[in-house]
Design an enzyme around this catalytic site. Structure first.
Site, PDB file in Angstrom:
ATOM      1  N   SER A  25       0.812  -1.219   0.000  1.00 51.57           N
ATOM      2  CA  SER A  25       0.000   0.000   0.000  1.00 51.57           C
ATOM      3  C   SER A  25       0.843   1.265   0.000  1.00 51.57           C
ATOM      4  O   SER A  25       0.310   2.372  -0.005  1.00 51.57           O
ATOM      5  CB  SER A  25      -0.955   0.001   1.207  1.00 51.57           C
ATOM      6  OG  SER A  25      -0.242  -0.184   2.408  1.00 51.57           O
ATOM      7  N   ASN A 112      -2.539  -2.866  12.859  1.00 58.27           N
ATOM      8  CA  ASN A 112      -3.998  -2.751  12.752  1.00 58.27           C
ATOM      9  C   ASN A 112      -4.531  -1.546  13.525  1.00 58.27           C
ATOM     10  O   ASN A 112      -5.335  -0.778  13.008  1.00 58.27           O
ATOM     11  CB  ASN A 112      -4.672  -4.042  13.237  1.00 58.27           C
ATOM     12  CG  ASN A 112      -4.319  -5.230  12.356  1.00 58.27           C
ATOM     13  OD1 ASN A 112      -3.704  -5.055  11.300  1.00 58.27           O
ATOM     14  ND2 ASN A 112      -4.687  -6.420  12.778  1.00 58.27           N
ATOM     15  N   THR A 157     -40.440  25.948 -11.068  1.00 64.69           N
ATOM     16  CA  THR A 157     -40.759  24.579 -10.666  1.00 64.69           C
ATOM     17  C   THR A 157     -40.932  23.849 -11.982  1.00 64.69           C
ATOM     18  O   THR A 157     -41.427  24.441 -12.959  1.00 64.69           O
ATOM     19  CB  THR A 157     -42.044  24.490  -9.817  1.00 64.69           C
ATOM     20  OG1 THR A 157     -43.134  25.008 -10.580  1.00 64.69           O
ATOM     21  CG2 THR A 157     -41.926  25.273  -8.519  1.00 64.69           C
ATOM     22  N   HIS A 158     -40.508  22.605 -12.041  1.00 64.81           N
ATOM     23  CA  HIS A 158     -40.536  21.828 -13.287  1.00 64.81           C
ATOM     24  C   HIS A 158     -39.773  22.546 -14.403  1.00 64.81           C
ATOM     25  O   HIS A 158     -40.087  22.365 -15.576  1.00 64.81           O
ATOM     26  CB  HIS A 158     -41.977  21.559 -13.740  1.00 64.81           C
ATOM     27  CG  HIS A 158     -42.867  21.078 -12.637  1.00 64.81           C
ATOM     28  ND1 HIS A 158     -42.971  19.758 -12.283  1.00 64.81           N
ATOM     29  CD2 HIS A 158     -43.660  21.764 -11.767  1.00 64.81           C
ATOM     30  CE1 HIS A 158     -43.808  19.645 -11.263  1.00 64.81           C
ATOM     31  NE2 HIS A 158     -44.229  20.850 -10.917  1.00 64.81           N
ATOM     32  N   SER A 279     -13.733  26.054 -28.201  1.00 61.34           N
ATOM     33  CA  SER A 279     -13.805  24.841 -28.991  1.00 61.34           C
ATOM     34  C   SER A 279     -12.708  24.894 -30.034  1.00 61.34           C
ATOM     35  O   SER A 279     -12.402  25.956 -30.563  1.00 61.34           O
ATOM     36  CB  SER A 279     -15.167  24.755 -29.668  1.00 61.34           C
ATOM     37  OG  SER A 279     -15.106  23.903 -30.788  1.00 61.34           O
ATOM     38  N   LYS A 285     -17.642  29.393 -29.680  1.00 59.58           N
ATOM     39  CA  LYS A 285     -17.991  28.717 -28.435  1.00 59.58           C
ATOM     40  C   LYS A 285     -17.215  29.212 -27.211  1.00 59.58           C
ATOM     41  O   LYS A 285     -16.023  29.496 -27.271  1.00 59.58           O
ATOM     42  CB  LYS A 285     -17.735  27.202 -28.567  1.00 59.58           C
ATOM     43  CG  LYS A 285     -18.667  26.498 -29.524  1.00 59.58           C
ATOM     44  CD  LYS A 285     -20.089  26.363 -28.986  1.00 59.58           C
ATOM     45  CE  LYS A 285     -20.181  25.388 -27.843  1.00 59.58           C
ATOM     46  NZ  LYS A 285     -20.184  24.000 -28.279  1.00 59.58           N
ATOM     47  N   ASN A 287     -17.313  27.503 -23.448  1.00 55.93           N
ATOM     48  CA  ASN A 287     -17.948  26.406 -22.710  1.00 55.93           C
ATOM     49  C   ASN A 287     -17.720  26.491 -21.198  1.00 55.93           C
ATOM     50  O   ASN A 287     -16.603  26.771 -20.767  1.00 55.93           O
ATOM     51  CB  ASN A 287     -17.420  25.067 -23.216  1.00 55.93           C
ATOM     52  CG  ASN A 287     -17.693  24.873 -24.690  1.00 55.93           C
ATOM     53  OD1 ASN A 287     -18.713  25.333 -25.211  1.00 55.93           O
ATOM     54  ND2 ASN A 287     -16.770  24.214 -25.368  1.00 55.93           N
ATOM     55  N   GLU A 292     -19.277  21.980 -15.584  1.00 54.07           N
ATOM     56  CA  GLU A 292     -19.540  20.658 -16.176  1.00 54.07           C
ATOM     57  C   GLU A 292     -18.686  19.590 -15.499  1.00 54.07           C
ATOM     58  O   GLU A 292     -19.150  18.479 -15.212  1.00 54.07           O
ATOM     59  CB  GLU A 292     -19.247  20.674 -17.677  1.00 54.07           C
ATOM     60  CG  GLU A 292     -20.300  21.437 -18.475  1.00 54.07           C
ATOM     61  CD  GLU A 292     -19.928  21.564 -19.942  1.00 54.07           C
ATOM     62  OE1 GLU A 292     -19.561  20.550 -20.556  1.00 54.07           O
ATOM     63  OE2 GLU A 292     -19.985  22.681 -20.467  1.00 54.07           O
ATOM     64  N   TYR A 319      -9.861  -7.063  12.026  1.00 56.82           N
ATOM     65  CA  TYR A 319      -9.208  -6.486  10.849  1.00 56.82           C
ATOM     66  C   TYR A 319      -9.104  -7.509   9.721  1.00 56.82           C
ATOM     67  O   TYR A 319      -8.768  -8.665   9.938  1.00 56.82           O
ATOM     68  CB  TYR A 319      -7.799  -5.982  11.204  1.00 56.82           C
ATOM     69  CG  TYR A 319      -7.069  -5.442   9.992  1.00 56.82           C
ATOM     70  CD1 TYR A 319      -7.214  -4.123   9.601  1.00 56.82           C
ATOM     71  CD2 TYR A 319      -6.267  -6.283   9.203  1.00 56.82           C
ATOM     72  CE1 TYR A 319      -6.580  -3.635   8.463  1.00 56.82           C
ATOM     73  CE2 TYR A 319      -5.635  -5.800   8.069  1.00 56.82           C
ATOM     74  CZ  TYR A 319      -5.794  -4.475   7.703  1.00 56.82           C
ATOM     75  OH  TYR A 319      -5.173  -3.997   6.578  1.00 56.82           O
ATOM     76  N   GLN A 324      -7.443  -2.237   3.685  1.00 58.78           N
ATOM     77  CA  GLN A 324      -6.392  -1.453   3.045  1.00 58.78           C
ATOM     78  C   GLN A 324      -6.961  -0.659   1.859  1.00 58.78           C
ATOM     79  O   GLN A 324      -6.424   0.378   1.479  1.00 58.78           O
ATOM     80  CB  GLN A 324      -5.270  -2.390   2.571  1.00 58.78           C
ATOM     81  CG  GLN A 324      -4.111  -1.686   1.911  1.00 58.78           C
ATOM     82  CD  GLN A 324      -2.901  -2.591   1.806  1.00 58.78           C
ATOM     83  OE1 GLN A 324      -2.282  -2.900   2.808  1.00 58.78           O
ATOM     84  NE2 GLN A 324      -2.570  -3.028   0.608  1.00 58.78           N
ATOM     85  N   LYS A 327      -8.233   3.468   1.615  1.00 59.65           N
ATOM     86  CA  LYS A 327      -7.476   4.718   1.515  1.00 59.65           C
ATOM     87  C   LYS A 327      -7.667   5.483   0.222  1.00 59.65           C
ATOM     88  O   LYS A 327      -7.907   6.693   0.233  1.00 59.65           O
ATOM     89  CB  LYS A 327      -5.994   4.435   1.766  1.00 59.65           C
ATOM     90  CG  LYS A 327      -5.746   4.118   3.219  1.00 59.65           C
ATOM     91  CD  LYS A 327      -4.412   3.489   3.469  1.00 59.65           C
ATOM     92  CE  LYS A 327      -4.455   2.684   4.737  1.00 59.65           C
ATOM     93  NZ  LYS A 327      -5.389   1.517   4.678  1.00 59.65           N
TER      94      LYS A 327
HETATM   95  N1  ARG Z   1      -1.308  -1.435   5.044  1.00 63.93           N
HETATM   96  C1  ARG Z   1      -2.282  -1.970   5.938  1.00 63.93           C
HETATM   97  C2  ARG Z   1      -3.610  -1.226   5.754  1.00 63.93           C
HETATM   98  O1  ARG Z   1      -3.592  -0.248   5.106  1.00 63.93           O
HETATM   99  C3  ARG Z   1      -1.819  -1.781   7.351  1.00 63.93           C
HETATM  100  C4  ARG Z   1      -2.383  -2.784   8.289  1.00 63.93           C
HETATM  101  C5  ARG Z   1      -1.900  -4.116   7.916  1.00 63.93           C
HETATM  102  N2  ARG Z   1      -2.156  -5.090   8.908  1.00 63.93           N
HETATM  103  C6  ARG Z   1      -1.996  -6.389   8.647  1.00 63.93           C
HETATM  104  N3  ARG Z   1      -2.205  -7.202   9.592  1.00 63.93           N
HETATM  105  N4  ARG Z   1      -1.615  -6.800   7.471  1.00 63.93           N
HETATM  106  O2  ARG Z   1      -4.657  -1.625   6.227  1.00 63.93           O
END
Ligand code: ARG
Length: 459
Positions: A25, A112, A157-158, A279, A285, A287, A292, A319, A324, A327
């Protein structure tokens, strides 16, 4: 040569290259580096206070972490995918620098509870920043609303012309939405701001830890009271992303309106060139790209919400590595919402309003028909009858190609003998507005009062 993993003692062969990259990660969680260090320093201070870590070790950890932090800020620390994540990268870096003291840091802790703490610390800061940006945008809308507290525009409205409102009143509707978005963020913050550390892997730890002390050092309001829950649930991230989705939805609504208003067919506003593009083929144009894109990006944030909800669904305690995956959606939600808010606050200052076009649209749409009906009711006619009288008057005006306020008094009196000279004070858009003079109404005096209320609230 592959780095030795913190956990590799049990294994007879290294993970495959593919698996290593699949499970790592560090490619995204390096963003947690600063809060990871902050959390580690608090944990170390607590261990020291509890007699688990010596003064010398604490001292070494503090020194080592200060150096690592400086290295990160200078962009000099090279993250290693062999070390999987930000936690092990920093720990290895620390151990390389200070030796055994670095290895003792992880006492009474697990990745964890460490990662759960990191996300909460990080998100808390981002919530505060987001609330600030929501306030900036509200202030920008308030400035424009103040300039147009009495500018007549059609309320729809509408998407059909309904009744006159002021442009300021219309903008204040969005200020209300954004104010609730900020409230939701602040409410979510309460549940983010609790300490998971101490839960360790899942069951707590055998060391004499003082979780409230650590919580105090990190500015948490409380600790998480169940270790299994502390390391596993990401409901707070889902909550935040739900609040962010609502904010983006609100902005997508405003964007849709800006786009419509800027269409030459409507022509209510113009948006400064720096927020638009041309454009490559059609020279005429201009835009409204920014609104958007905001409309488009709102879908992306809602997608992250669905991703997080689905991620959490049916996960057994405690956990699991699934977590993971929390994130990237969370990071991108924060980035998307914050940049959108920033650009929006600036863009609203670049909006030029065309009051003549707005007023012309009100007149074309018989927007004061309800006012005429109310006028007759106040003179004693039952509402249903009055509705009928006005319908006939509107049909007549339509045939003549004029607004109700442009019909002569004798003509109006042909529809109802109750109509007198004072009818024109309610038939004009301005008269219509002025009569809606109660809290939440569109009368310019009320709009100005709301602007004052919002300014006081945001001060
Ligand atoms: N990189 C892991 C996460 O983002 C950290 C925790 C990992 N814990 C484990 N027991 N593998 O969740």
């Amino acid at each position: 040569m592959q780095d030795q993993h913190a956990w590799s003692g049990r294994f007879s062969e290294p993970v495959s290259e593919l698996v290593k990259h699949y499970t790592a990660s560090i490619g995204f969680d390096y963003r947690l580096a600063e809060v990871d260090i902050e959390g580690s320093l608090a944990h170390a201070a607590m261990l020291n206070r509890s007699g688990v870590l010596s003064d010398a070790d604490l001292e070494a950890i503090r020194r080592g972490m200060a150096e690592i932090r400086a290295e990160i800020r200078a962009g000099k620390l090279e993250w290693s995918v062999d070390l999987e994540d930000v936690h092990m990268n920093i720990e290895r870096r620390l151990t390389d620098r200070i030796g055994d003291a670095g290895k003792r840091l992880h006492t009474g802790r697990s990745r964890n509870d460490q990662v759960a703490t990191d996300i909460r610390l990080w998100l808390r800061g981002e919530i505060d920043a987001t609330v600030g940006l929501l306030a900036e945008l509200q202030l920008s809308l308030l400035d424009l609303a103040e300039q147009h507290a009495a500018t007549v525009m059609p309320g729809f409205t509408h998407l059909q012309v309904a009744q006159p409102v002021t442009f300021g009143h219309h903008l204040l509707a969005y200020v209300e939405m954004l104010a609730r978005d900020a409230e939701r963020m602040q409410d979510c913050r309460k549940r983010v701001n609790r300490l998971p550390l101490g839960a360790a892997a899942l069951a707590g730890t055998t060391y004499p830890i003082d979780r409230h002390y650590t919580a105090g050092l990190l500015g948490f309001d409380d600790v998480c009271h169940n270790s299994l829950d502390a390391v596993s649930d990401r409901d707070f991230a889902i909550e935040f992303t739900a609040a962010a989705s609502l904010a983006m939805l609100h902005l997508s609504r405003l964007s849709e309106e800006l786009i419509l208003w800027m269409s030459p067919r409507v022509g209510f506003i113009d948006i400064a060139d720096r927020f638009c593009t041309g454009s490559s083929i059609m020279p005429q144009k201009k835009n409204p790209d920014v609104p958007e894109l905001v409309r488009g990006k709102s879908g992306r944030v809602v997608g992250h919400l669905i991703a997080l909800i689905t991620l959490m669904k049916a996960q057994p305690l405690a956990y699991n590595k699934d977590n993971q995956e929390d994130k990237e959606p969370l990071f991108d939600t924060v980035d998307t919402l914050q940049t959108t808010l920033r650009i929006y606050a600036d863009m609203m200052r670049g909006v030029t309003v065309k009051p003549e076009a707005m007023r012309a649209a009100v007149l074309q749409g018989y927007a004061t028909a309800t006012d005429l009906a109310d006028y007759l009711v106040k003179k004693g006619l039952p509402f249903r009858d009055s509705h009928e009288v006005v319908a006939l008057a509107v049909r007549h005006a339509e045939q003549q190609g004029v607004d109700l306020s442009e019909l002569a008094l004798p003509v109006l009196q042909g529809f109802s003998a109750l109509i007198a000279e004072d009818v024109y004070t309610v038939l004009t858009p301005e008269g219509s507005l002025a009569q809606r003079d109660h809290v939440g109404g569109t009368a310019p005096t009320q709009v100005r009062a709301q602007i004052e209320r919002h300014r006081a609230r945001l001060a």
